[in-house]
Motif scaffolding. Structure first.
Motif, PDB file in Angstrom:
ATOM      1  N   UNK A 181      19.861 -42.999 -10.422  1.00  0.00           N
ATOM      2  CA  UNK A 181      18.683 -42.818 -11.296  1.00  0.00           C
ATOM      3  C   UNK A 181      18.863 -41.611 -12.200  1.00  0.00           C
ATOM      4  N   UNK A 182      19.353 -40.505 -11.664  1.00  0.00           N
ATOM      5  CA  UNK A 182      19.566 -39.310 -12.478  1.00  0.00           C
ATOM      6  C   UNK A 182      20.629 -39.559 -13.544  1.00  0.00           C
ATOM      7  N   UNK A 183      21.654 -40.301 -13.194  1.00  0.00           N
ATOM      8  CA  UNK A 183      22.699 -40.632 -14.166  1.00  0.00           C
ATOM      9  C   UNK A 183      22.124 -41.506 -15.277  1.00  0.00           C
ATOM     10  N   UNK A 184      21.300 -42.489 -14.897  1.00  0.00           N
ATOM     11  CA  UNK A 184      20.678 -43.368 -15.895  1.00  0.00           C
ATOM     12  C   UNK A 184      19.775 -42.568 -16.830  1.00  0.00           C
ATOM     13  N   UNK A 185      18.986 -41.625 -16.267  1.00  0.00           N
ATOM     14  CA  UNK A 185      18.114 -40.788 -17.113  1.00  0.00           C
ATOM     15  C   UNK A 185      18.942 -39.959 -18.081  1.00  0.00           C
ATOM     16  N   UNK A 188      20.240 -42.118 -20.903  1.00  0.00           N
ATOM     17  CA  UNK A 188      19.191 -42.498 -21.857  1.00  0.00           C
ATOM     18  C   UNK A 188      18.956 -41.414 -22.913  1.00  0.00           C
ATOM     19  N   UNK A 189      19.256 -40.146 -22.564  1.00  0.00           N
ATOM     20  CA  UNK A 189      19.021 -39.048 -23.512  1.00  0.00           C
ATOM     21  C   UNK A 189      20.182 -38.812 -24.459  1.00  0.00           C
ATOM     22  N   UNK A 190      21.268 -39.471 -24.204  1.00  0.00           N
ATOM     23  CA  UNK A 190      22.447 -39.287 -25.062  1.00  0.00           C
ATOM     24  C   UNK A 190      22.342 -40.177 -26.283  1.00  0.00           C
TER      25      UNK A 190
END
Length: 191
Positions: A181-185, A188-190
């Motif tokens: 989940x942290x990796x996905x978040x 998403x910001x990149x």
């Protein structure tokens, strides 16, 4: 992997120095790629006679070894080539920890990745363990300590990430998957 926080067990002493990975699990048993089944071949060249029958005087074949989860070994344990089969064989036999005054770095790295705790203690504490086979020890991974029944204790070093993984029963891949989940978040910001 099973989480490792505390352990109380009798010790098995194998006092030889420079026990290399080929003595832990001889190369002829490295054909398998799974972690189970290697315990029966642990220390095979010392444990079995040429005809394949067990040597009744070898420590793993003696009744007092049954159920013990801590191996106390001589100096420089796990030296030699890098093979994950060595910690696989030790854990499949039932060991959760190996205690010595020196443990090879590559073996230590393979051990923690496979749920086996390498415990490096000072020379004096090590000599006492070698001299008292069958001692009951308590290992506390939170405190990084080993304690004897009389209260004598020693601390040991362990990489914080390895400690985290052992305490939570995850390997490196399991840790990464737990961060999905942290990796996905982050992704998403990149842009």
């Amino acid at each position: 992997m099973e989480p490792f926080r505390t352990l109380q067990s009798r010790t098995i002493v194998l006092a030889q120095q420079n026990i290399d990975t080929d003595q832990i699990i001889p190369a002829r048993f490295l054909k398998i790629t799974h972690r189970t089944g290697l315990g029966r071949w642990l220390f095979a060249d010392w444990r079995y006679q040429p005809d394949g029958s067990p040597r009744p005087d070898f420590i793993l074949e003696r009744p007092e070894a049954q159920g013990a989860q801590v191996l106390v070994a001589g100096d420089n344990f796990g030296c030699g080539s890098s093979r994950e089969h060595a910690p696989w064989a030790l854990t499949d036999w039932g060991f959760r920890a190996v205690i010595s005054s020196s443990i090879a770095d590559i073996f230590s790295n393979n051990a923690v990745k496979n749920g086996l705790l390498p415990v490096r203690v000072d020379a004096g504490f090590h000599r006492r363990l070698l001299a008292e086979p069958g001692s009951v020890v308590s290992i506390d991974l939170e405190r990084l300590s080993v304690t004897l029944a009389d209260g004598t204790a020693a601390t040991f070093p362990l990489d914080p990430f390895a400690r985290y993984c052992l305490m939570n029963g995850v390997d490196e891949l399991g840790f990464l998957l737990g961060q999905e989940k942290a990796i996905a978040r982050f992704e998403e910001t990149r842009p």
